[in-house]
Design a protein around this motif. Structure first.
Motif: not given
Length: 168
Positions: A105-110, A120-121, A126-130, A134-136
């Motif tokens: 998960l995190h490696h893919v996001r990074d 996006v801050r 930022a939480q919505v984008m994360a 994650n959903t994608a």
């Protein structure tokens, strides 16, 4: 599990029995050693009953004909699971499982979504984008894709594919 590296030297790790596993694959050899002990009195994490030292030694080949590169990582952790619920090898499995989640998960996001460079801050954006990322990733994995970057390229070739994926 919580980490507590700041006072790890107070535990007599030299005298604690070790459990070691070895793996080979993906161009590297890994040795993982775990030592567990009852939580010392100076650790004040509420509910902590066991501490552990996890040492990962990895040898990687740089390229053909070049020497192997060695890296050592030592991590300290505490857990509320006692030695009966989580003996050393069980605890080692949990730690390894945690890294599996990190890699999937995190490696893919990074890497794939380049999340660290996102600008996006503001507010909860930022939480919505994360959450959207994650959903994608979750939808693509549920659809059978292992490589998320390739899955994204596959999806953008036909604008109806992402919609069909959302409907399944």
């Amino acid at each position: 599990m919580a980490t507590f590296g700041y006072c790890s030297s107070k535990v007599p790790w030299k005298h604690v029995p070790a459990h070691t596993t070895r793996d080979t694959g993906h161009g590297r050899k890994e040795t993982r050693t775990i030592k567990t002990a009852q939580v010392p009195a100076w650790i004040t994490f509420e509910g902590a009953t066991q501490v552990a030292q996890v040492r990962r030694t990895t040898w990687r080949k740089k390229s053909k004909g070049s020497p192997k590169r060695k890296s050592v990582e030592v991590v300290y952790l505490s857990t509320s699971a006692d030695h009966r619920a989580a003996p050393a090898l069980v605890l080692a499995g949990w730690v390894r499982q945690h890294w599996g989640i990190e890699n999937k998960l995190h490696h893919v996001r990074d890497v794939t979504y380049d999340e660290d460079r996102s600008q996006v801050r503001t507010g909860s954006a930022a939480q919505v984008m994360a959450t959207l990322r994650n959903t994608a990733i979750g939808l693509l994995r549920a659809a059978g894709f292992d490589n998320i970057a390739q899955a994204n390229h596959h999806m953008i070739r036909d604008e109806a594919r992402p919609l069909r994926l959302l409907q399944t």
